[in-house]
Scaffold this motif. Structure first.
Motif, PDB file in Angstrom:
ATOM      1  N   LEU A   1       0.834  -1.207   0.000  1.00 53.60           N
ATOM      2  CA  LEU A   1       0.000   0.000   0.000  1.00 53.60           C
ATOM      3  C   LEU A   1       0.865   1.252   0.000  1.00 53.60           C
ATOM      4  O   LEU A   1       0.571   2.224  -0.717  1.00 53.60           O
ATOM      5  CB  LEU A   1      -0.923  -0.017   1.216  1.00 53.60           C
ATOM      6  CG  LEU A   1      -1.884   1.161   1.371  1.00 53.60           C
ATOM      7  CD1 LEU A   1      -2.798   1.279   0.158  1.00 53.60           C
ATOM      8  CD2 LEU A   1      -2.711   1.009   2.638  1.00 53.60           C
TER       9      LEU A   1
ATOM     10  N   LEU B   1      -6.288  -6.140   0.000  1.00 51.15           N
ATOM     11  CA  LEU B   1      -6.254  -4.677   0.055  1.00 51.15           C
ATOM     12  C   LEU B   1      -7.420  -4.060  -0.704  1.00 51.15           C
ATOM     13  O   LEU B   1      -7.948  -3.017  -0.306  1.00 51.15           O
ATOM     14  CB  LEU B   1      -4.917  -4.171  -0.501  1.00 51.15           C
ATOM     15  CG  LEU B   1      -3.702  -4.456   0.386  1.00 51.15           C
ATOM     16  CD1 LEU B   1      -2.405  -4.249  -0.389  1.00 51.15           C
ATOM     17  CD2 LEU B   1      -3.724  -3.581   1.633  1.00 51.15           C
TER      18      LEU B   1
ATOM     19  N   LEU C   1      -7.113  -0.247  -2.274  1.00 59.72           N
ATOM     20  CA  LEU C   1      -6.553  -0.418  -3.614  1.00 59.72           C
ATOM     21  C   LEU C   1      -7.651  -0.842  -4.570  1.00 59.72           C
ATOM     22  O   LEU C   1      -8.649  -1.445  -4.168  1.00 59.72           O
ATOM     23  CB  LEU C   1      -5.440  -1.477  -3.641  1.00 59.72           C
ATOM     24  CG  LEU C   1      -4.097  -1.180  -2.972  1.00 59.72           C
ATOM     25  CD1 LEU C   1      -3.127  -2.323  -3.238  1.00 59.72           C
ATOM     26  CD2 LEU C   1      -3.513   0.132  -3.453  1.00 59.72           C
TER      27      LEU C   1
ATOM     28  N   PRO D   1      -3.967   2.879  -6.032  1.00 57.47           N
ATOM     29  CA  PRO D   1      -4.632   3.333  -4.800  1.00 57.47           C
ATOM     30  C   PRO D   1      -5.953   4.021  -5.134  1.00 57.47           C
ATOM     31  O   PRO D   1      -6.051   4.748  -6.119  1.00 57.47           O
ATOM     32  CB  PRO D   1      -3.624   4.307  -4.184  1.00 57.47           C
ATOM     33  CG  PRO D   1      -2.734   4.726  -5.301  1.00 57.47           C
ATOM     34  CD  PRO D   1      -2.679   3.572  -6.251  1.00 57.47           C
TER      35      PRO D   1
ATOM     36  N   THR E   1      -5.768   1.859   7.915  1.00 57.21           N
ATOM     37  CA  THR E   1      -5.759   1.970   6.450  1.00 57.21           C
ATOM     38  C   THR E   1      -6.122   3.375   5.974  1.00 57.21           C
ATOM     39  O   THR E   1      -5.914   3.701   4.809  1.00 57.21           O
ATOM     40  CB  THR E   1      -6.726   0.961   5.802  1.00 57.21           C
ATOM     41  OG1 THR E   1      -8.070   1.271   6.185  1.00 57.21           O
ATOM     42  CG2 THR E   1      -6.399  -0.466   6.221  1.00 57.21           C
TER      43      THR E   1
END
Length: 253
Positions: free
Chosen positions: A11, A43, A49, A58, A210
């Motif tokens: 990430l 993710l 993502l 992203p 996150t």
């Protein structure tokens, strides 16, 4: 390197470069391409993502905003720990704002049954959950309902917020950046969040790890305007120290 550490590194690279490539990641992290694809899937499920051919991007680069139901299914254990830690920030009595969001929704579920509180919300699902509690006085902000977040926005929500004075606002965010502050994809929702922070004597941000390091379209608060940030242990000590240096107390639950 554990899976969670590897995913955080993926990430980080995606946000720094704007894109990551499966084959390159596999070579540089010394794992198989199948492992990297599983990491990217995890993710993507976390909403940070978006998979593309051969790699991932992203979500903030795409202006992508996952739906509420999708976000509610990820980081569940972390969100529950954050919500329980947030109970320490409740006033003994008085008034609070609970912003629309999946982590703030966990706070609604664990509010103590013996506390007399006035609770202001801009989320019909949260208002419904709170309305059954005899010890709570619930104020539901009106306005246009956003389908993505089930939050009310625009003037019918902004006008009453301008006249309210609450003890604590428990806020949600899509992104948290040292340079850009707290951000969300929708300007109308950002305006409501900004008004909530302004209406509160103290503001407490509930955000899993996150959310840190990424930026969305609209800023609604600087970190210096937030009194306490409650996150999980996925946010490493160095990042937490950087956030604390910007002003708020940081609690890793």
């Amino acid at each position: 390197m554990y899976a969670e550490e590897r995913q955080q590194e993926i990430l980080r690279r995606a946000r720094a470069a704007g894109r990551v490539d499966v084959v390159t990641l596999a070579a540089e992290l010394d794992v198989t391409t199948e492992t990297i694809r599983r990491d990217l899937t995890s993710l993507e499920r976390a909403g940070v993502l978006r998979r593309v051919h051969g790699g991932a991007i992203p979500v903030e680069r795409l202006g992508f905003e996952p739906a509420l139901a999708t976000r509610d299914e990820v980081m569940t254990a972390e969100k529950e720990r954050i919500a329980k830690a947030a109970l320490a920030e409740l006033p003994e009595d008085g008034s609070i704002i609970i912003d629309a969001g999946t982590t703030t929704g966990r706070l609604v579920k664990v509010l103590p049954a013996d506390r007399e509180l006035t609770v202001v919300v801009n989320s019909p699902p949260l208002a419904t959950a709170l309305a059954a509690r005899a010890n709570l006085h619930v104020i539901m902000l009106g306005g246009r309902l956003r389908g993505k977040t089930l939050a009310t926005v625009d003037d019918w929500a902004l006008t009453p917020l301008a006249t309210l004075n609450v003890d604590v606002a428990f806020m949600a965010t899509n992104g948290c950046s040292l340079t850009r502050g707290l951000t969300t994809p929708d300007p109308a929702e950002a305006a409501i969040k900004r008004a909530m922070v302004k209406a509160a004597q103290r503001s407490v941000l509930l955000a899993d790890h996150t959310k840190f390091g990424n930026t969305y379209l609209a800023t609604f608060a600087d970190l210096s305007e937030i009194d306490v940030v409650i996150t999980d242990t996925g946010l490493d000590v160095a990042q937490a120290a950087d956030v604390a240096a910007a002003g708020p107390e940081v609690i890793r639950a």
